[in-house]
Motif scaffolding. Structure first.
Motif, PDB file in Angstrom:
ATOM      1  N   THR A 162       0.813  -1.220   0.000  1.00  0.00           N
ATOM      2  CA  THR A 162       0.000   0.000   0.000  1.00  0.00           C
ATOM      3  C   THR A 162       0.847   1.271   0.000  1.00  0.00           C
ATOM      4  N   HIS A 163       2.134   1.173   0.236  1.00  0.00           N
ATOM      5  CA  HIS A 163       2.974   2.366   0.356  1.00  0.00           C
ATOM      6  C   HIS A 163       2.919   3.273  -0.873  1.00  0.00           C
ATOM      7  N   PRO A 164       2.886   2.724  -2.103  1.00  0.00           N
ATOM      8  CA  PRO A 164       2.806   3.616  -3.263  1.00  0.00           C
ATOM      9  C   PRO A 164       1.503   4.407  -3.364  1.00  0.00           C
ATOM     10  N   LEU A 165       0.503   4.057  -2.556  1.00  0.00           N
ATOM     11  CA  LEU A 165      -0.763   4.779  -2.581  1.00  0.00           C
ATOM     12  C   LEU A 165      -0.724   6.059  -1.757  1.00  0.00           C
ATOM     13  N   VAL A 166       0.361   6.264  -1.012  1.00  0.00           N
ATOM     14  CA  VAL A 166       0.460   7.385  -0.075  1.00  0.00           C
ATOM     15  C   VAL A 166       1.546   8.346  -0.553  1.00  0.00           C
ATOM     16  N   LEU A 167       1.162   9.589  -0.833  1.00  0.00           N
ATOM     17  CA  LEU A 167       2.109  10.616  -1.254  1.00  0.00           C
ATOM     18  C   LEU A 167       2.717  11.356  -0.071  1.00  0.00           C
ATOM     19  N   GLY A 168       1.991  11.439   0.997  1.00  0.00           N
ATOM     20  CA  GLY A 168       2.412  12.096   2.225  1.00  0.00           C
ATOM     21  C   GLY A 168       1.507  11.603   3.335  1.00  0.00           C
ATOM     22  N   LEU A 169       1.938  11.777   4.590  1.00  0.00           N
ATOM     23  CA  LEU A 169       1.190  11.214   5.710  1.00  0.00           C
ATOM     24  C   LEU A 169       1.162  12.196   6.868  1.00  0.00           C
ATOM     25  N   VAL A 170      -0.043  12.462   7.383  1.00  0.00           N
ATOM     26  CA  VAL A 170      -0.219  13.291   8.577  1.00  0.00           C
ATOM     27  C   VAL A 170      -1.097  12.510   9.544  1.00  0.00           C
ATOM     28  N   LEU A 171      -0.595  12.282  10.755  1.00  0.00           N
ATOM     29  CA  LEU A 171      -1.309  11.517  11.778  1.00  0.00           C
ATOM     30  C   LEU A 171      -1.587  12.411  12.966  1.00  0.00           C
ATOM     31  N   ILE A 172      -2.840  12.432  13.416  1.00  0.00           N
ATOM     32  CA  ILE A 172      -3.238  13.283  14.544  1.00  0.00           C
ATOM     33  C   ILE A 172      -3.839  12.418  15.640  1.00  0.00           C
ATOM     34  N   GLY A 173      -3.268  12.472  16.851  1.00  0.00           N
ATOM     35  CA  GLY A 173      -3.851  11.797  18.001  1.00  0.00           C
ATOM     36  C   GLY A 173      -3.922  10.288  17.870  1.00  0.00           C
ATOM     37  N   VAL A 174      -2.810   9.652  17.447  1.00  0.00           N
ATOM     38  CA  VAL A 174      -2.823   8.210  17.208  1.00  0.00           C
ATOM     39  C   VAL A 174      -2.055   7.449  18.284  1.00  0.00           C
ATOM     40  N   SER A 175      -2.320   6.146  18.350  1.00  0.00           N
ATOM     41  CA  SER A 175      -1.592   5.218  19.209  1.00  0.00           C
ATOM     42  C   SER A 175      -1.002   4.127  18.322  1.00  0.00           C
ATOM     43  N   ILE A 176       0.000   3.424  18.832  1.00  0.00           N
ATOM     44  CA  ILE A 176       0.580   2.304  18.094  1.00  0.00           C
ATOM     45  C   ILE A 176       0.346   0.987  18.833  1.00  0.00           C
ATOM     46  N   ASP A 177      -0.310   1.047  19.960  1.00  0.00           N
ATOM     47  CA  ASP A 177      -0.687  -0.139  20.720  1.00  0.00           C
ATOM     48  C   ASP A 177      -1.760   0.284  21.716  1.00  0.00           C
ATOM     49  N   ASP A 178      -2.478  -0.685  22.252  1.00  0.00           N
ATOM     50  CA  ASP A 178      -3.466  -0.357  23.282  1.00  0.00           C
ATOM     51  C   ASP A 178      -2.733   0.196  24.499  1.00  0.00           C
ATOM     52  N   ASN A 179      -3.384   1.082  25.241  1.00  0.00           N
ATOM     53  CA  ASN A 179      -2.717   1.709  26.375  1.00  0.00           C
ATOM     54  C   ASN A 179      -3.762   2.259  27.336  1.00  0.00           C
ATOM     55  N   ALA A 180      -3.314   2.600  28.535  1.00  0.00           N
ATOM     56  CA  ALA A 180      -4.224   3.036  29.591  1.00  0.00           C
ATOM     57  C   ALA A 180      -4.974   4.313  29.218  1.00  0.00           C
ATOM     58  N   ALA A 181      -4.287   5.243  28.550  1.00  0.00           N
ATOM     59  CA  ALA A 181      -4.944   6.499  28.178  1.00  0.00           C
ATOM     60  C   ALA A 181      -6.104   6.247  27.219  1.00  0.00           C
ATOM     61  N   LEU A 182      -5.885   5.373  26.247  1.00  0.00           N
ATOM     62  CA  LEU A 182      -6.932   5.076  25.276  1.00  0.00           C
ATOM     63  C   LEU A 182      -8.087   4.325  25.927  1.00  0.00           C
ATOM     64  N   GLN A 183      -7.774   3.393  26.802  1.00  0.00           N
ATOM     65  CA  GLN A 183      -8.821   2.639  27.491  1.00  0.00           C
ATOM     66  C   GLN A 183      -9.683   3.565  28.341  1.00  0.00           C
ATOM     67  N   LYS A 184      -9.052   4.498  29.027  1.00  0.00           N
ATOM     68  CA  LYS A 184      -9.800   5.447  29.855  1.00  0.00           C
ATOM     69  C   LYS A 184     -10.678   6.350  28.986  1.00  0.00           C
ATOM     70  N   TRP A 185     -10.145   6.758  27.847  1.00  0.00           N
ATOM     71  CA  TRP A 185     -10.893   7.619  26.933  1.00  0.00           C
ATOM     72  C   TRP A 185     -12.152   6.919  26.437  1.00  0.00           C
ATOM     73  N   ARG A 186     -12.037   5.631  26.112  1.00  0.00           N
ATOM     74  CA  ARG A 186     -13.176   4.879  25.586  1.00  0.00           C
ATOM     75  C   ARG A 186     -14.337   4.802  26.575  1.00  0.00           C
ATOM     76  N   LYS A 187     -14.033   4.845  27.864  1.00  0.00           N
ATOM     77  CA  LYS A 187     -15.073   4.715  28.880  1.00  0.00           C
ATOM     78  C   LYS A 187     -16.045   5.890  28.868  1.00  0.00           C
ATOM     79  N   HIS A 188     -15.643   6.993  28.262  1.00  0.00           N
ATOM     80  CA  HIS A 188     -16.522   8.171  28.194  1.00  0.00           C
ATOM     81  C   HIS A 188     -17.683   7.965  27.225  1.00  0.00           C
ATOM     82  N   PHE A 189     -17.624   6.891  26.412  1.00  0.00           N
ATOM     83  CA  PHE A 189     -18.557   6.779  25.300  1.00  0.00           C
ATOM     84  C   PHE A 189     -19.629   5.715  25.473  1.00  0.00           C
ATOM     85  N   HIS A 190     -19.974   5.382  26.711  1.00  0.00           N
ATOM     86  CA  HIS A 190     -21.149   4.537  26.909  1.00  0.00           C
ATOM     87  C   HIS A 190     -22.369   5.375  26.527  1.00  0.00           C
TER      88      HIS A 190
END
Length: 261
Positions: free
Chosen positions: A101-129
């Motif tokens: 898929t790399h040739p499909l991307v001319l440039g890349l901008v990532l905002i607010g991402v994670s590369i693995d599950d983590n405590a901050a993300l788990q806590k954030w998800r709890k807000h969305f019941h």
């Protein structure tokens, strides 16, 4: 996959991928006018299971469903500069584990991402019941009900919320194949983003030594919305500095240095 487009067809193509619980237009509405008027071609889809993009089978909803839709879009429309916020960024990272898929991307901008599950993300998800979220955000829920009505009626937003917050969307990625992506890159977060582990952004910066890193002051998770003027100026600067490098299969040279102002 439902999508809106803006700007001249001849402009540098920008793909904007929204975050969880949102839609293309709701998460990127403050980027449409400035970037289309600057001559860029904007592609703003609703990812499967959101807005107008109805899932074929809600029971099989996962990150791969989103990845497949984005790959299909890029293969049909051609390579683009890809901008992904939160879930949209996780979709791009997941996609880029496959080096085909790399040739499909001319440039890349990532905002607010994670590369693995983590405590901050788990806590954030709890807000969305759905029940507690509705009590705390009645006006926001009214908008969600309208935006996600095509998914199954006025209460379909609840299913969207549950799907996106249940942890079924994997965020863990293998950085080794991703590290070989060779395009202009920027990693961004708000300095007060409670949904990310900042060490993950450090890891991305160490992996992509050519990447720009941006921390938006007084910024939460959705900096492109709540700090839009500053976000737009920074993204515009990134695009203008790297314009000559947005070509298919662009490769870094050994003496590459990030484009400076």
């Amino acid at each position: 996959m439902y999508m809106t487009t803006y700007g001249p067809e001849s402009g540098v193509p920008l793909l904007f991928l929204h975050g969880g619980t949102g839609t293309g237009e709701s998460h990127w509405k403050r980027q449409i006018k400035p970037f289309s008027e600057a001559g860029y071609r904007l592609y703003i889809p609703d990812l499967p299971g959101h807005g107008e993009s109805v899932l074929d089978d809600p029971e099989t909803y996962n990150r791969q469903v989103l990845i497949d839709a984005v790959v299909e879009l890029l293969e049909a429309k051609g390579p683009m500069v890809c901008v992904g916020f939160s879930m949209g960024g996780h979709t791009l990272l997941g996609m880029l584990q496959d080096e085909r898929t790399h040739p499909l991307v001319l440039g890349l901008v990532l905002i607010g991402v994670s590369i693995d599950d983590n405590a901050a993300l788990q806590k954030w998800r709890k807000h969305f019941h759905p029940d507690s979220f509705a009590r705390a955000n009645p006006l926001f829920v009214r908008g969600m009900s309208r935006r996600h009505f095509p998914q199954g009626g006025p209460d379909a937003w609840r299913d969207v919320l549950i799907r996106d917050s249940a942890g079924s969307l994997e965020v863990k990625v293998d950085l080794e194949p991703i590290s070989r992506l060779k395009v202009p890159t920027m990693v961004m977060r708000g300095d007060r983003d409670r949904a990310v582990d900042r060490t993950h952004h450090t890891a991305l910066r160490e992996m992509w030594t050519h990447a720009d890193v941006c921390v938006i002051p007084a910024g939460g998770h959705d900096v492109q919305m709540l700090r839009s003027d500053l976000f737009n100026a920074i993204l515009m600067d990134f695009l203008e500095r790297n314009d000559k490098h947005f070509v298919p299969n662009w490769e870094l040279t050994e003496d590459f240095e990030p484009a400076l102002g």
